[in-house]
Write an enzyme that holds these catalytic residues in place. Sequence first.
Site: not given
Ligand code: AMP
Length: 549
Positions: A192, A339, A447, A452
């Site tokens: 990642t 993760e 912020k 927030w």
């Molecule tokens: P990745 O590891 O690249 O798949 O990214 C994961 C991150 O994508 C998560 O920690 C969130 O911040 C964001 N994410 C995944 N699904 C959603 C969702 N349905 N709504 C908002 N953010 C999301």
Amino acid sequence: MSDNLIVRTPSAYSYPLIIKNMFLAPIVDNPDQEIVYRDSLRFSYREFKKRVRRLANALTAMGVKPGDTVAIMDWDSHRYLECFYAVPMLGAILHTVNVRLSPEQIIYTIDHAEDDFLLVNSEFLPILDQIKGRINTVKEFVILHDDENGPITELSIPIPIVGEYEALLAKASAQFEFADLDENTRATTFYTTGTTGLPKGVYFSHRQLVLHTLSTIAALGTSAKQGRFHQQDVYMPITPMFHVHAWGFPYIATTTGVKQVYPGKYVPSTLLNLMKTEKVTFSHCVPTILSMLIASPEFESIDLSNWKVLIGGAALPKKMCRIAKAKGIDIFTGYGMSETCPILTLAHVGNEELSDDADTEIRCKTGRSLPLTQIRVVDEEMNDVPADGESVGEIVVRSPWLTQGYLKDSRNSETLWKGGYLHTGDVATINADNYINITDRMKDVIKVGGEWLSSLELEDIINLHSRVVEVAVIGINDDKWGERPLALIILDSAGDAPKEKDIINHVRSFIDRGLMTKLALLMKVEYVDIIDKTSVGKINKKELRKKRQ
Ligand code: AMP
């Protein structure tokens, strides 16, 4: 330790939760069902099982043994699906290389994962040409080649190539007995890019992948009235197989015995054409890919009223949800991260009668937990925030399929797992019905004067302006407020650009209805032609902020 452990008859089979057992005994054994690769290849599950065994023989012949790491660089293909099975079933680890990373990051991940073998699509040979000699661990290469790509590019310095994938399979026997493994054996690994530092490796065991598969099937299959995944579905991924196991769906689809369609590289016209000709009914993608499909000329003329699409990786904007619903698409949200294997929640609409707006509202929420997944939204002291849909905190989670650490990185692993919960870094609310709603990533929260402001909520509102095609909201430094929001907006081409105050007035109408904090009025607006994206097509706020510092 309990003194009430079950007694095992010495000859009883303890049945480990391993990929082999999903392969040999799927939920639905459908030998004549099809697996399709673009418009160039189709074969049955019966043939698929033989091909996986042939691949296992070919890999064994080239020296792959339990504990080795086999990397793959390919677009979504039947070959990738075969590797999802054959490599872990040999006791080896499948490293799904993110082909959208820069060559330098690709070398880093291959070296860090200590890949022993690399299966590489001939299209990526120019990348390999740039980095070979600097990859220290790979002993042998296999070329994956689509005939229509013409002859295989000659490399400037030859690499040890065992052969071409199809030729190796053709020579190999279709008989192979996979040995049993400990269910905690590592099956997959990938990287990642996160928001800071070098790519971080995550890893998943057989047991984790089996439980993720079964739990997701249970959650999707038992939905009351929409977003069900069942035996009559035709599945096509639109989230790459290198990214978090294509959200686990190749395992889910194979275990459910459905028709599968693999589209190669994502080209909108190819995707839409395959959806039409193969009658695809279920896909998953990030919002930016769906907006690319919506914008493509073929979109209007295709009947998508049988298409279900799970949106994740980023929040589903309400405007996109409405456009999709108007087209008859069953669109809804899922949430997870690299993760977490990835799926943690799904936002299904229940059995209740809802107005159209309320239905959209639910589909765009982050969702409710999958079976076996415990999600909490907590403050800095790990106290649960009130389930009032307003109080915000960090999402922390326990589930059987979370990475148990970052590969060879104990410091970041401890931070990830602080206090025995996996910390997602996502800020969210939870309501009385247990729906989670992400308002930001911790690093993206703005912020303003110590308060927030949710960049995602503000984006969702700006998106509803009729001239806005895409928007990203980031925080910029401000002497008086500490930070204030900056909206980077791509407009349609329907006429002159609206004035900044028109956009602010649009936001004000939501503030007047109590749907947004007044702090949003401090927003600045900048019209742009392009918004930076990450390697998996999400808005890259880190890059956007960097450019404006
Ligand atoms: P990745 O590891 O690249 O798949 O990214 C994961 C991150 O994508 C998560 O920690 C969130 O911040 C964001 N994410 C995944 N699904 C959603 C969702 N349905 N709504 C908002 N953010 C999301």
